[in-house]
Write a protein that holds these residues in place. Structure first.
Motif, PDB file in Angstrom:
ATOM      1  N   ASP A 129       0.837  -1.199   0.000  1.00  0.00           N
ATOM      2  CA  ASP A 129       0.000   0.000   0.000  1.00  0.00           C
ATOM      3  C   ASP A 129       0.872   1.249   0.000  1.00  0.00           C
ATOM      4  O   ASP A 129       1.919   1.299   0.662  1.00  0.00           O
ATOM      5  CB  ASP A 129      -0.903   0.022   1.242  1.00  0.00           C
ATOM      6  CG  ASP A 129      -1.893  -1.131   1.246  1.00  0.00           C
ATOM      7  OD1 ASP A 129      -2.244  -1.611   0.158  1.00  0.00           O
ATOM      8  OD2 ASP A 129      -2.301  -1.556   2.347  1.00  0.00           O
ATOM      9  N   ALA A 130       0.425   2.260  -0.741  1.00  0.00           N
ATOM     10  CA  ALA A 130       1.135   3.543  -0.737  1.00  0.00           C
ATOM     11  C   ALA A 130       0.895   4.250   0.595  1.00  0.00           C
ATOM     12  O   ALA A 130      -0.152   4.082   1.228  1.00  0.00           O
ATOM     13  CB  ALA A 130       0.665   4.409  -1.901  1.00  0.00           C
ATOM     14  N   VAL A 131       1.878   5.022   1.037  1.00  0.00           N
ATOM     15  CA  VAL A 131       1.724   5.813   2.254  1.00  0.00           C
ATOM     16  C   VAL A 131       1.019   7.111   1.902  1.00  0.00           C
ATOM     17  O   VAL A 131       1.545   7.936   1.144  1.00  0.00           O
ATOM     18  CB  VAL A 131       3.092   6.117   2.906  1.00  0.00           C
ATOM     19  CG1 VAL A 131       2.933   7.113   4.042  1.00  0.00           C
ATOM     20  CG2 VAL A 131       3.731   4.833   3.411  1.00  0.00           C
ATOM     21  N   ALA A 132      -0.186   7.260   2.406  1.00  0.00           N
ATOM     22  CA  ALA A 132      -0.961   8.471   2.121  1.00  0.00           C
ATOM     23  C   ALA A 132      -1.785   8.818   3.359  1.00  0.00           C
ATOM     24  O   ALA A 132      -2.557   7.994   3.843  1.00  0.00           O
ATOM     25  CB  ALA A 132      -1.880   8.259   0.913  1.00  0.00           C
ATOM     26  N   VAL A 133      -1.594  10.021   3.856  1.00  0.00           N
ATOM     27  CA  VAL A 133      -2.346  10.499   5.012  1.00  0.00           C
ATOM     28  C   VAL A 133      -3.384  11.508   4.533  1.00  0.00           C
ATOM     29  O   VAL A 133      -3.039  12.568   4.016  1.00  0.00           O
ATOM     30  CB  VAL A 133      -1.421  11.151   6.055  1.00  0.00           C
ATOM     31  CG1 VAL A 133      -2.237  11.669   7.232  1.00  0.00           C
ATOM     32  CG2 VAL A 133      -0.363  10.160   6.528  1.00  0.00           C
ATOM     33  N   SER A 134      -4.657  11.164   4.669  1.00  0.00           N
ATOM     34  CA  SER A 134      -5.725  12.031   4.190  1.00  0.00           C
ATOM     35  C   SER A 134      -6.178  12.992   5.287  1.00  0.00           C
ATOM     36  O   SER A 134      -5.883  12.794   6.464  1.00  0.00           O
ATOM     37  CB  SER A 134      -6.918  11.182   3.732  1.00  0.00           C
ATOM     38  OG  SER A 134      -7.495  10.500   4.839  1.00  0.00           O
ATOM     39  N   SER A 427       1.335   0.880  -4.396  1.00  0.00           N
ATOM     40  CA  SER A 427       0.181   0.752  -5.303  1.00  0.00           C
ATOM     41  C   SER A 427       0.151   1.833  -6.367  1.00  0.00           C
ATOM     42  O   SER A 427      -0.636   1.744  -7.311  1.00  0.00           O
ATOM     43  CB  SER A 427      -1.117   0.775  -4.480  1.00  0.00           C
ATOM     44  OG  SER A 427      -1.128   1.879  -3.593  1.00  0.00           O
ATOM     45  N   ASN A 428       1.017   2.843  -6.252  1.00  0.00           N
ATOM     46  CA  ASN A 428       1.137   3.873  -7.299  1.00  0.00           C
ATOM     47  C   ASN A 428       2.233   3.540  -8.302  1.00  0.00           C
ATOM     48  O   ASN A 428       2.505   4.323  -9.215  1.00  0.00           O
ATOM     49  CB  ASN A 428       1.444   5.239  -6.667  1.00  0.00           C
ATOM     50  CG  ASN A 428       0.313   5.742  -5.791  1.00  0.00           C
ATOM     51  OD1 ASN A 428      -0.864   5.478  -6.073  1.00  0.00           O
ATOM     52  ND2 ASN A 428       0.644   6.451  -4.724  1.00  0.00           N
TER      53      ASN A 428
END
Length: 460
Positions: A129-134, A427-428
């Protein structure tokens, strides 16, 4: 001494050992000395009975039996070392010949670690999974912090979701109040889903001083699993009040002066957590791919023992602490006993394969464990087991488990080597560069695969 090794299958051998009788001299002397201390013969002082008298009175056979029992472990170990075998478990020994004054011959069948060929693993590729903080993640984190600083104040109205109630409970089974079925002054948040099934529906709409009854299956205690009629008296209703989300809250709940600074810190911490999760995911997936690359024969007895150990730990420790038996656990999980057995066998096989392959990699890559690495691992294991580092270290030393801990650290390092050689993309489609300090997370992944993670939680 002469020995030969016959391979019965990839995980079992038979040792054939011949020992000239003169090599039994030390064990024979020890046998006479031991018997001397155990028996009395009129006319001789204790411990001073001649060997010929012992032979006449008690039989040469008794002496030979004692001597052989004393000598066998030593000659077996010599044969194992001579054959450069990596044995598992205890051998099945059969004495094939014993000629007094001439020869001792025996065979020993024992399981061994299989010889493994580790192929090139640099071609392993996994996606994580990509690291992304929303913004939503940040808001949720701040909201959780806000919940911790909520206050309560009494209200004169019916209970509703989110209210904190003070309750008195009484449970009956077959019309009889249970000895352990009475509780006074219990604090309960409506809608939390804790305590008992059906309690939320029962107390909603009830004011302080009111009473409600409902039926529920008891989750623990003397009547665990039985349907009970539960009476609940609401003695107080309090509304929860959340603090305003502003700079004052930031100063109350953290070391920051403004809400924006608090949110920025939350974003930073969430990113670190997601990176840790990403590293763990990468190691788990790389390990799965590595296991696919190597064919690992497993000794039947070792597999049987591992399955029994896992069942024992689950039933007698984990489930026991929760007040459950295996049947109830399977009912909750929605599994049949056959499905449970199949899953346990699959997990046991994975654990053994993981250990065999990573141990082979430790040798292949010539990985060593430093004192500092061992100490850090010991500290983490102590924390997981709920013991102090000193207590855990003492238990490890007394139990002779230091080599086991060294092996755990080494296997973690071996997995880290494989992960470093593999290609990890998110995932990107971006290549992920994992942190240098990934040995610690690798140890955790290895422990989970081997089943030692659950086991160590039962040590305390």
């Amino acid at each position: 001494m002469k020995s030969a090794v016959e391979t019965l299958n990839p995980t079992r051998v038979r040792l054939t050992v011949e020992v000239p009788f003169e090599e039994l001299k030390d064990s024979l002397d020890a046998a006479y000395k031991k018997i001397n201390q155990q028996v009395t013969v009129k006319g001789f002082r204790k411990g001073k009975i001649p060997a010929r008298v012992i032979d006449q009175r008690f039989g040469r056979g008794a002496v030979l039996e004692e001597a052989v029992n004393d000598a066998l472990p030593k000659f077996y170990t010599e044969a194992v070392n001579e054959g450069e075998l990596n044995v598992l478990g205890q051998p099945e020994v059969d004495i094939t010949e014993l000629k007094d004054g001439e020869l001792l011959a025996f065979t020993a069948e024992v399981d061994i670690r299989p010889a493994l060929e580790i192929p090139d693993y640099s071609g392993i590729e996994v996606e994580v999974d990509a690291v992304a903080v929303s913004d939503e993640d940040i808001e949720k984190s701040v909201e959780q912090l806000r919940e911790r600083f909520a206050s309560t104040s009494p209200v004169e109205r019916a209970a509703q979701d989110g209210d904190v109630l003070t309750l008195d409970l009484e449970a009956k089974v077959d019309g009889e109040v249970l000895e352990d079925g009475v509780a006074k002054g219990v604090s309960y948040t409506v809608g939390s889903g804790e305590l008992l099934d059906g309690i939320d529906e029962a107390v909603k709409g009830v004011e302080a001083g009111g009473t409600a009854t409902f039926t529920s299956e008891l989750k623990g205690g003397s009547a665990q699993g039985k349907e009970a009629e539960v009476k609940v008296d609401v003695t107080a209703v309090a509304a929860r009040e959340l603090p305003e989300l502003d700079d004052d809250f930031a100063q109350l709940a953290s070391e920051f002066d403004t809400l924006d600074e608090l949110k920025a810190d939350s974003a930073k911490r969430l990113e670190q957590m997601k990176k840790y999760d990403q590293a763990t995911q990468a190691q788990e997936k790389v390990l799965e791919e590595l296991l696919k690359l190597v064919e690992v024969p497993i000794p039947e007895k070792l597999l049987e023992d591992e399955i029994n150990t896992r069942k024992h730990n689950l039933v007698n420790h984990q489930l026991g602490q929760m007040g459950l038996d295996l049947a109830k656990y399977l009912e909750i999980q929605g599994k049949s006993e056959e499905e449970f057995d199949a899953e346990t066998k699959e997990q046991a096989e994975k654990g053994i394969k993981t250990q065999f392959i990573l141990d082979e990699l430790v040798n292949k890559e010539k990985l060593n464990v430093s004192q500092e690495e061992l100490t850090e691992h010991l500290m983490r294991r102590a924390q997981s087991s709920g013991m102090s580092p000193d207590q855990f270290a003492q238990a490890v030393v007394e139990g002779g488990q230091v080599p086991m801990l060294v092996g755990e650290v080494a296997r973690g390092k071996a997995l880290a080597v494989v992960v470093e050689a593999a290609t990890v993309k998110d995932s990107n489609g971006e290549v992920v560069e994992l942190d240098d300090d990934e040995d610690e997370t690798a140890e955790t992944v290895v422990a989970e695969a081997e089943g030692t993670e659950a086991a160590e939680k039962t040590e305390s």
